[in-house]
Design a protein around this motif. Sequence first.
Motif, PDB file in Angstrom:
ATOM      1  N   TRP A  81       0.835  -1.213   0.000  1.00  0.00           N
ATOM      2  CA  TRP A  81       0.000   0.000   0.000  1.00  0.00           C
ATOM      3  C   TRP A  81       0.864   1.256   0.000  1.00  0.00           C
ATOM      4  O   TRP A  81       0.651   2.177  -0.795  1.00  0.00           O
ATOM      5  CB  TRP A  81      -0.930  -0.017   1.207  1.00  0.00           C
ATOM      6  CG  TRP A  81      -1.562   1.314   1.489  1.00  0.00           C
ATOM      7  CD1 TRP A  81      -2.396   2.022   0.669  1.00  0.00           C
ATOM      8  CD2 TRP A  81      -1.391   2.116   2.669  1.00  0.00           C
ATOM      9  NE1 TRP A  81      -2.761   3.207   1.273  1.00  0.00           N
ATOM     10  CE2 TRP A  81      -2.158   3.286   2.492  1.00  0.00           C
ATOM     11  CE3 TRP A  81      -0.670   1.943   3.848  1.00  0.00           C
ATOM     12  CZ2 TRP A  81      -2.213   4.285   3.471  1.00  0.00           C
ATOM     13  CZ3 TRP A  81      -0.726   2.933   4.826  1.00  0.00           C
ATOM     14  CH2 TRP A  81      -1.494   4.087   4.616  1.00  0.00           C
ATOM     15  N   SER A  83       3.806   1.779  -1.061  1.00  0.00           N
ATOM     16  CA  SER A  83       4.587   2.026  -2.276  1.00  0.00           C
ATOM     17  C   SER A  83       3.864   2.971  -3.224  1.00  0.00           C
ATOM     18  O   SER A  83       4.487   3.848  -3.833  1.00  0.00           O
ATOM     19  CB  SER A  83       4.892   0.701  -2.984  1.00  0.00           C
ATOM     20  OG  SER A  83       3.695   0.064  -3.413  1.00  0.00           O
ATOM     21  N   GLY A  84       2.563   2.811  -3.352  1.00  0.00           N
ATOM     22  CA  GLY A  84       1.800   3.703  -4.217  1.00  0.00           C
ATOM     23  C   GLY A  84       1.582   5.067  -3.597  1.00  0.00           C
ATOM     24  O   GLY A  84       1.733   6.104  -4.250  1.00  0.00           O
ATOM     25  N   ALA A  85       1.227   5.081  -2.302  1.00  0.00           N
ATOM     26  CA  ALA A  85       0.948   6.350  -1.637  1.00  0.00           C
ATOM     27  C   ALA A  85       2.197   7.223  -1.558  1.00  0.00           C
ATOM     28  O   ALA A  85       2.150   8.432  -1.819  1.00  0.00           O
ATOM     29  CB  ALA A  85       0.399   6.074  -0.232  1.00  0.00           C
ATOM     30  N   SER A 230      -5.294   7.668  -0.495  1.00  0.00           N
ATOM     31  CA  SER A 230      -4.974   6.372  -1.097  1.00  0.00           C
ATOM     32  C   SER A 230      -5.839   5.252  -0.538  1.00  0.00           C
ATOM     33  O   SER A 230      -5.909   4.173  -1.134  1.00  0.00           O
ATOM     34  CB  SER A 230      -3.493   6.043  -0.872  1.00  0.00           C
ATOM     35  OG  SER A 230      -3.215   5.852   0.500  1.00  0.00           O
ATOM     36  N   ALA A 371      -1.947   2.251  -5.006  1.00  0.00           N
ATOM     37  CA  ALA A 371      -1.740   1.854  -3.611  1.00  0.00           C
ATOM     38  C   ALA A 371      -2.799   0.844  -3.184  1.00  0.00           C
ATOM     39  O   ALA A 371      -2.492  -0.165  -2.534  1.00  0.00           O
ATOM     40  CB  ALA A 371      -1.787   3.088  -2.705  1.00  0.00           C
ATOM     41  N   ASN A 374      -2.156  -2.490  -4.949  1.00  0.00           N
ATOM     42  CA  ASN A 374      -1.060  -3.211  -4.319  1.00  0.00           C
ATOM     43  C   ASN A 374      -1.462  -3.774  -2.959  1.00  0.00           C
ATOM     44  O   ASN A 374      -1.012  -4.861  -2.564  1.00  0.00           O
ATOM     45  CB  ASN A 374       0.149  -2.286  -4.169  1.00  0.00           C
ATOM     46  CG  ASN A 374       0.712  -1.854  -5.504  1.00  0.00           C
ATOM     47  OD1 ASN A 374       0.475  -2.487  -6.526  1.00  0.00           O
ATOM     48  ND2 ASN A 374       1.450  -0.756  -5.509  1.00  0.00           N
TER      49      ASN A 374
END
Length: 449
Positions: A81, A83-85, A230, A371, A374
């Motif tokens: 999570w 990694s995207g945010a 996110s 996020a 993922n």
Amino acid sequence: MTATPVPPGAAERGPVTRLLARAGLPIPLALGYLGLLIFMIGDGIESGFIAPFIADNGAGSDIRASYVVTLYGVAVMLASWLSGALSELWGPRRVMSLGLVIWLAGHAAFLGAAAAESYPMMLLFYGLRGFGYPMFAFAFLVWITAVAPAKRLGAAVGWFYFAFTGGLPTLGALVASFTNPLMGHYGTLWLSLGVIALGGLVCLLGVRERTGYSRLAPPEVKPVQSLMSSMSIAWRNPRVGVGMVVRVINTAPQFGMLVLFPTIFSEEIGFGESRWLLLVSVIYGTNIFFNLIFGVISDRLGWRNTIFWFGALGCSATILLLYFVPVAAGADYYWLALLVGAAYGATLAGFVPISALLPSLAPENKGGAMALLNFGAGAAAFVGPAIVSLFLGPLGAAGVVTVFAVLYVAAAVMTWFLKIPEETRAAMESGADLQEIAEETVAPQTPAR
């Protein structure tokens, strides 16, 4: 006769580069894909022996070793999570760098704890290391979605999963099969440290594309606002939330299968461990190449159609075949098990376009969408084994497999409602990427107070 226009820079490209570009590989990120493959090989080296290694070096039992692996899984889910945010706030490259440092430091500390046979320290440092690979790999996936032209995004994502699953577990486990007899488990785990470092450096030093060097979110978006966004996107844009559930269903049966099937196939059917492991290799080996195939097909057939027909409905049929055909045919017809295993691996790749579809549903907050996507990928590692635990007793193995098949049908129904907005579709057909689509179709966000 009118001459065919030549794309800028095409004259300087060699034949291999032009071929890869036609296959949907974003050329500015090419070394990133290579680095990712090497990185995931390093991460996958341990996949076939890490639990016994932990048990033999301080845990003392398989149950205590499983606690270490479980904590690692929690870290993977959370990092998936983040990694995207965080890519929205810091830029994908910075998040990848952080993931690389966490992996290297956490792994070295874990090996030190194993040498000292300190179970608490192994629990701590292996869990910490779980933040490493998702932040590296999935931040690169965010970079891909920010750079690749939207109409070729399915193929670009297919290349990502080709590199990802090519390393973990496929080539990683293959490397370990050669190095374990020569270096032992401990030496092989030190080798993985060097492989990870090499892959990280190839990716971070080799990719010069500038989008990933800076934040993707608008300047007025604050850190807390971005992190909350996110998660809140799941109910602010329900289609993204539904897509996350589809992503969970995508691989939950896969994780559940790895808990349920080993004893059934090795002992009850009579394949033995070696032939069961070969069957797993066939499933994942087939999946690697079909990740590319369905990535390219999805850009022509449509992302939603590919997931619906080949991914969800295809997996519903093939996971039933994967269980019932070997059970009915017996150990003498091992080749049938290999065929249906390959079929499951191929249809599993039909879900590849979900990583292109979800950010396209929310181009104004693609980092948040990624996020959440993922997070679904990480959650699948818990949902699959949990389904086995809940239903194996009352329904038996056949019942659990049927539950998995029904879940895939449910994913097909949900996928049918994941329709891309018309304005986004029109912008995609013009060749824009998601960053340009967001700028053109979405009003600026109100600054946080």
